[in-house]
Design a protein around this motif. Sequence first.
Motif, short mmCIF file in Angstrom:
data_model
loop_
_atom_site.label_atom_id
_atom_site.label_comp_id
_atom_site.label_asym_id
_atom_site.label_seq_id
_atom_site.Cartn_x
_atom_site.Cartn_y
_atom_site.Cartn_z
N ILE A 5 -31.59 -10.39 16.36
CA ILE A 5 -32.83 -11.12 16.12
C ILE A 5 -32.69 -12.11 14.96
CG2 ILE A 5 -35.19 -10.87 15.24
CD1 ILE A 5 -35.33 -8.26 16.85
N VAL A 6 -33.24 -13.30 15.18
CA VAL A 6 -33.38 -14.30 14.12
C VAL A 6 -34.83 -14.76 14.10
CG1 VAL A 6 -32.80 -16.64 13.37
CG2 VAL A 6 -30.99 -15.10 14.13
N ILE A 7 -35.41 -14.84 12.92
CA ILE A 7 -36.78 -15.32 12.76
C ILE A 7 -36.76 -16.57 11.90
CG2 ILE A 7 -39.06 -14.82 11.79
CD1 ILE A 7 -38.58 -11.88 12.41
N THR A 8 -37.38 -17.65 12.38
CA THR A 8 -37.50 -18.87 11.58
C THR A 8 -38.96 -19.03 11.17
OG1 THR A 8 -38.01 -20.46 13.36
CG2 THR A 8 -35.68 -19.89 13.00
N ILE A 9 -39.16 -19.51 9.96
CA ILE A 9 -40.51 -19.67 9.43
C ILE A 9 -40.73 -21.11 8.97
CG2 ILE A 9 -42.14 -18.97 7.63
CD1 ILE A 9 -40.83 -16.24 7.61
N SER A 10 -41.69 -21.76 9.59
CA SER A 10 -42.22 -23.03 9.09
C SER A 10 -43.59 -22.71 8.52
CB SER A 10 -42.33 -24.06 10.22
OG SER A 10 -41.06 -24.34 10.77
N ARG A 11 -44.01 -23.42 7.48
CA ARG A 11 -45.26 -23.01 6.86
C ARG A 11 -45.92 -24.12 6.08
NH1 ARG A 11 -40.73 -23.97 4.06
NH2 ARG A 11 -40.73 -23.21 1.92
N TYR A 13 -47.75 -25.44 2.82
CA TYR A 13 -47.49 -25.14 1.40
C TYR A 13 -48.58 -24.20 0.88
CZ TYR A 13 -45.99 -25.90 -3.41
OH TYR A 13 -45.51 -25.73 -4.69
N GLY A 14 -48.15 -23.06 0.33
CA GLY A 14 -49.09 -22.11 -0.22
C GLY A 14 -49.55 -21.04 0.75
N SER A 15 -48.98 -21.01 1.94
CA SER A 15 -49.42 -20.02 2.94
C SER A 15 -48.65 -18.70 2.84
CB SER A 15 -49.28 -20.60 4.36
OG SER A 15 -47.93 -20.92 4.65
N GLY A 16 -47.73 -18.60 1.89
CA GLY A 16 -47.03 -17.33 1.67
C GLY A 16 -45.77 -17.14 2.48
N GLY A 17 -45.16 -18.21 2.94
CA GLY A 17 -43.99 -18.10 3.81
C GLY A 17 -42.81 -17.38 3.19
N LEU A 18 -42.52 -17.66 1.92
CA LEU A 18 -41.38 -17.01 1.27
C LEU A 18 -41.61 -15.51 1.12
CD1 LEU A 18 -40.49 -19.59 -1.54
CD2 LEU A 18 -39.17 -19.06 0.51
N HIS A 19 -42.80 -15.14 0.69
CA HIS A 19 -43.13 -13.73 0.50
C HIS A 19 -43.06 -12.98 1.83
CE1 HIS A 19 -45.02 -10.20 -1.26
NE2 HIS A 19 -45.91 -10.20 -0.28
N ILE A 20 -43.66 -13.57 2.86
CA ILE A 20 -43.68 -12.94 4.19
C ILE A 20 -42.27 -12.87 4.77
CG2 ILE A 20 -44.44 -13.29 6.58
CD1 ILE A 20 -47.08 -14.38 5.33
N GLY A 21 -41.49 -13.93 4.58
CA GLY A 21 -40.12 -13.94 5.08
C GLY A 21 -39.28 -12.83 4.47
N GLN A 22 -39.43 -12.63 3.16
CA GLN A 22 -38.68 -11.56 2.49
C GLN A 22 -39.10 -10.19 3.00
OE1 GLN A 22 -36.11 -11.85 -0.28
NE2 GLN A 22 -35.88 -9.98 0.95
N LYS A 23 -40.41 -10.00 3.20
CA LYS A 23 -40.91 -8.73 3.72
C LYS A 23 -40.38 -8.45 5.12
CE LYS A 23 -43.69 -7.30 0.39
NZ LYS A 23 -43.48 -6.03 -0.32
#
Length: 209
Positions: A5-11, A13-23
């Motif tokens: 599995i690979v998950i890509t995140i576009s977001r 600014y300020g929507s929490g993408g980095l935090h959610i990606g790490q989780k």
Amino acid sequence: MDSNIVITISREYGSGGLHIGQKLADALQIPFYTRDDIEQKSKQEPILNEANCDWLKANRLRASNLTGAAFAVGGYGDITSQLFLKEANVVWKLAQSPCVLVGRCADFVLKNRPHTYRLFLSSGMPDRLRQIRENPKLYDTAVKREAKDILQMDKKRASYYQYYTGQIWGKASNYDLCVDTGKLGPQTVDLILEFVRRAEAICEPLPQD
């Protein structure tokens, strides 16, 4: 779930993408790569063209398939074109193993890869301002914590994305799942994991009689 599995995140600014990606990466026990990680790794890439770029060769792409003006004339020597090619090639190489990737048009680069889930995260402005205020280390200190500056960051991301992909940033049909992180908060991660789990179950072969 499939181990590839690979998950890509576009977001936004300020929507929490980095935090959610790490989780997500922690929950799946797979590596997590940010824009900074991809940029750093791209510095090790050689000058790329159609002959030695893994991503272009794997997807049978040519200069004419890419939107940027420099690509339209085959300008691989152009600095911005090379930066994009190098980062895209890094994304492609990283995705040969399970991982979570944030930004750098990863959803476009990996759109033909099986077991890849392309996410777009958004949120209302009050939630985005709160997210930036509560997690200052995750955001560019040069960007003022004001709505107009946040919207300007979105505009830059949208322009970059459209220039190189020819697609509209944030348009639902370009992604597998779009989520308002302000509505769900911490449960956003649970929703995404459940979506991936169900999608992977559908992909699994049916049992034989």
